[in-house]
Design an enzyme around this catalytic site. Structure first.
Site, PDB file in Angstrom:
ATOM      1  N   ALA A  15     -10.240   5.773   2.556  1.00 17.07           N
ATOM      2  CA  ALA A  15     -11.430   6.353   1.969  1.00 17.07           C
ATOM      3  C   ALA A  15     -12.084   5.543   0.996  1.00 17.07           C
ATOM      4  O   ALA A  15     -13.409   5.325   0.584  1.00 17.07           O
ATOM      5  CB  ALA A  15     -11.312   7.777   1.584  1.00 17.07           C
ATOM      6  N   ALA A  75     -10.405   2.088   0.127  1.00 18.55           N
ATOM      7  CA  ALA A  75     -10.075   0.790  -0.265  1.00 18.55           C
ATOM      8  C   ALA A  75      -9.752   0.160   1.305  1.00 18.55           C
ATOM      9  O   ALA A  75      -9.186   1.074   2.176  1.00 18.55           O
ATOM     10  CB  ALA A  75      -9.025   0.340  -1.168  1.00 18.55           C
ATOM     11  N   ASP A  93       0.933  10.418  -3.533  1.00 20.40           N
ATOM     12  CA  ASP A  93       0.907  10.176  -2.137  1.00 20.40           C
ATOM     13  C   ASP A  93       2.054   9.737  -1.536  1.00 20.40           C
ATOM     14  O   ASP A  93       2.106   8.833  -0.861  1.00 20.40           O
ATOM     15  CB  ASP A  93      -0.351   9.271  -1.603  1.00 20.40           C
ATOM     16  CG  ASP A  93      -0.826   9.637  -0.233  1.00 20.40           C
ATOM     17  OD1 ASP A  93      -0.530  10.597   0.138  1.00 20.40           O
ATOM     18  OD2 ASP A  93      -1.438   8.674   0.400  1.00 20.40           O
TER      19      ASP A  93
END
Length: 218
Positions: free
Chosen positions: A14, A16, A127
């Site tokens: 979203a 890079a 993440d």
């Protein structure tokens, strides 16, 4: 100096585009934060520069702490691009399907030690899934993609890292999830200490229960 030659696009996220490059005889990876047309241009440049610089600083700090991550070769702030060492390996998500139980346990313990080191530096990945962990040909572990990372000692943020790892295993590798997490926590506890680990695990349980409540209420 020759221009980098793009070999292939590895990921389009979203925020890079990550590509594999060949430059002056070296294999590199570039992470380019792309402009967002819906943002005011000056604000867009500022946001991309700030996030690129933040990610680069995080990686440098982790390397200093002995946490395996790709080395930064070049930071081009004008284009919001980080050029990094290319790790010739496979995502842990894919590797787990091919590994025997003994290797899985060894990798899980080592990963626990690595995440423990990262958390002792008050850095959370943000993440932490098996897609953002690379296993090279010698089975050395590397962490990648620190776009959502932050510096904090908040127990909940640390717990979210472990929760995300657990959820990614539950989703794609439910048969080995229990064994993997058991050995991960052995390595993690060895690094951060038993009491701190128990404190974080209590928060992991709380996060998991909140998630279940939201699912039932949705």
């Amino acid at each position: 100096m020759e221009e980098p030659e793009q070999i292939k696009v590895i990921r389009i996220g979203a925020e890079a585009v990550v590509s594999r490059l060949r430059w002056n005889g070296f294999d590199l990876v570039s992470k380019h934060r792309v402009p967002k047309p819906y943002r005011i241009p000056e604000l867009d440049r500022w946001i991309r520069d700030k996030r690129t610089l933040h990610e680069a600083k995080i990686i440098v700090e982790l390397k200093k702490a002995g946490v395996p991550a790709p080395a930064i070769m070049l930071l081009d702030r004008s284009s919001s691009t980080i050029y990094m060492q290319y790790i010739n390996g496979i995502e842990l998500k894919r590797a787990l399907d091919e590994l025997d139980p003994i290797k899985i346990e060894k990798i899980a313990r080592r990963l626990g030690e690595i995440i423990g080191k990262m958390h002792l530096k008050k850095i959370v990945h943000g993440d932490l899934t098996t897609s953002n962990i690379i296993l090279d040909k010698s089975e050395k572990i590397y962490l990648i993609d620190f776009g959502l990372s932050s510096v904090t000692d908040d127990v909940e943020e640390l717990a979210v890292d472990i929760h995300l790892l657990d959820r990614s295993l539950e989703s794609a590798h439910h048969k080995i999830r229990e064994r993997f997490m058991k050995h991960f926590l052995i390595g993690y506890s060895k690094t951060v200490g038993k009491n701190r680990t128990l404190e974080i695990l209590r928060k992991v349980k709380e996060i998991r229960m909140r998630g279940r409540y939201v699912e039932r209420s949705g």
